[in-house]
Design an enzyme around this catalytic site. Structure first.
Site, mmCIF file in Angstrom:
data_model
loop_
_atom_site.group_PDB
_atom_site.id
_atom_site.type_symbol
_atom_site.label_atom_id
_atom_site.label_comp_id
_atom_site.label_asym_id
_atom_site.label_seq_id
_atom_site.Cartn_x
_atom_site.Cartn_y
_atom_site.Cartn_z
ATOM 1 C CB SER A 109 -0.911 0.028 1.228
ATOM 2 O OG SER A 109 -1.653 1.228 1.237
ATOM 3 C CG HIS A 118 -4.680 -0.695 4.139
ATOM 4 N ND1 HIS A 118 -4.982 -0.254 2.852
ATOM 5 C CD2 HIS A 118 -3.853 0.240 4.670
ATOM 6 C CE1 HIS A 118 -4.358 0.893 2.633
ATOM 7 N NE2 HIS A 118 -3.664 1.207 3.711
ATOM 8 C CD GLU A 120 -7.444 3.389 0.329
ATOM 9 O OE1 GLU A 120 -7.846 3.635 -0.824
ATOM 10 O OE2 GLU A 120 -6.470 2.649 0.565
#
Length: 486
Positions: A131, A189, A193
């Site tokens: 990421s 994640h 987000e």
């Protein structure tokens, strides 16, 4: 096959792949590269990678021949079938103990399968989340590797060298867990987000609609927020976006069409939450908010037919309202992360993984899209209590929520009175209120299920695990449903 002089091979020279290669080169690793469209290899070597140690290959066989033993081959291609096809093309040129790394956004169940299938062939598989976008890949991403634990010693040095570093130099990369654990953590994640982005969008619309704030004023507010509790990459880039002008000098943001795209990881997170029975309400709402934004033409039509509140609510003092919105954003963000960690806990149990919760927070501290000062508090919470049932029960989070909840409620009340949609703010508060409520109306729900379907219920005055059925009308039988699904 004889071994070569390159430390690692990388297949797939799109932006992320190219930037990872240049990052590895910066840290002293010699990289061999291949791309399905072979002309791209020569372009990359003669252009972006000119003057580096990067070596181009015109076939997978040639690239594998350039690698030191055990061979490390990283695949940066589109998730799905293309990954399996690429693995099949690489396999003939690998030997027992060699390593295949999938650095794309693969679905964790695919990584579970690939780990097992390749282990049976003597090949070590790593499925890693990466990421940070283009810039992160080039100068230090967050890297979340999982898969075959035997592979970790062979990739650890390279991954930790190229990863982002936090203040004390600790790399934002550590072993996440077995099989698809790395890709699962990356999926969560991305779900978080989605939540963060939606929450920031709601704060933006509230400030714009309630206070009539200009783009420059919004940029100033967000810059200020980024100096405190909300210090994060997404708040920082939002301030920059508000300040960006189009060629004619007007804010560029005002000219961007309000229909959101998505690549699927938020949806996967919501689906996994439903499968595991975890209430990831905020991420679910964030996915649906994107779906709603995509109905642009319908919304334009509806805006002419459906009416909101007659008069716009006065939001009180400007400074007070801005602070209420900031606190609502902070509290909602806490709920989003707490829900994300609830899902990680459930998946760990379901899959038989061993996840390092504090370590995951550390990996997200730098390099990645959701990096924020806030993640340090999450890491501290799990260091204090590795078995923590829910982040909201940690002293730091509970104190902040207790202190800010009145402002959070006020911001949402203002939004309702003005007709400004705040699905993520609202669902976060509903979750908070539901989670802290000792007795919910599910007793009535269970009574209804027993009434129409004889689904049975438990009693408050009997031990858990004992089930009862009532003949509610006197006309029903005494037979209850043989399966019990809560």
């Amino acid at each position: 096959m004889a071994s070569g002089s390159c430390d690692i091979g990388l297949i797939g020279l799109a932006v992320m792949g190219q930037n990872l290669v240049l990052n590895m080169n910066d840290h002293g690793y010699k990289v061999a590269v291949f791309n399905r469209t072979v002309s791209k290899v020569d372009e990359f070597v003669n252009d972006e990678a000119k003057g580096t140690q990067v070596e181009g290959a015109h076939s997978i066989e040639e690239m594998c021949g350039m690698l030191k033993l055990p061979r490390r081959v990283m695949i940066m291609v589109k998730a799905g079938e293309v990954v399996d096809q690429t693995i099949e093309q690489v396999l003939p040129y690998l030997e027992k103990g060699d390593i295949i790394i999938d650095g794309g956004n693969s679905l964790f169940t695919d990584s579970n399968r690939r780990t097992k299938d390749l282990a049976a062939k003597g090949i070590l598989f790593v499925g890693t989340g990466v990421s940070g976008g283009e810039e992160g890949a080039r100068f230090g991403p967050s890297i979340m590797p999982g898969g075959n634990p035997a592979a970790w010693p062979h990739v650890k040095e390279i991954f930790q060298a190229i990863a982002a570093k936090v203040e004390d130099g600790t790399p934002c990369c550590d072993w996440v867990g077995e099989d698809g654990a790395g890709h699962y953590v990356k999926m969560v994640h991305n779900g978080i987000e989605y939540g963060d982005i939606q929450l920031i969008g709601e704060a933006y619309q509230l400030l714009k609609d309630a206070l009539g704030m200009s783009a420059d004023e919004l940029a100033e507010v967000f810059r200020e927020w980024n100096k405190g509790e909300l210090d994060s990459y997404l708040i920082e880039i939002s301030a920059t976006i508000f300040g960006k002008k189009d060629e004619d000098g007007t804010p560029l943001l005002d000219k961007i069409l309000d229909t959101a795209g998505q690549k699927g990881t938020g949806k996967w997170t919501a689906i996994s939450a439903l499968d595991l029975g975890m209430p990831l309400t905020l991420i679910g709402e964030s996915v649906f908010a994107r779906c709603l934004s995509a109905l642009k033409d319908e919304r334009v039509q509806a805006s002419k037919v459906l009416h909101g509140p007659e008069s716009k609510n006065e939001a009180g003092s400007r400074a007070e309202f801005i602070e209420e919105v900031r606190r609502a954003l902070y509290c909602s963000k806490m709920v989003s992360y707490a829900q994300g960690y609830m899902l990680l806990r459930a998946a760990e149990k379901d899959q038989g993984w061993h996840l390092n919760m504090g370590g995951i927070a550390l990996m997200w501290r730098g390099g990645c899209i959701i990096r924020s000062v806030f993640l340090g508090n999450i890491k501290a919470a799990y260091e204090k209590d590795p078995q923590l049932a829910n982040l909201l029960l940690d002293g730091f989070f509970a104190d902040a929520l207790n202190k800010y909840q009145a402002s959070w409620r006020k911001a949402i009340v203002h939004a309702i009175e003005m007709g400004v949609p705040t699905p993520a703010f609202s669902t976060a508060l509903a979750f908070y209120d539901g989670y802290r409520t000792a007795r919910l109306p599910a007793n009535l729900l269970q009574a209804q299920r027993d009434f129409f379907g004889a689904h049975t219920y438990e009693r408050t005055d009997k031990p858990r695990g004992e089930y009862f059925h009532t003949n509610w009308t006197g006309r029903g039988g005494r037979v209850s449903s043989s399966t019990y699904n809560a």
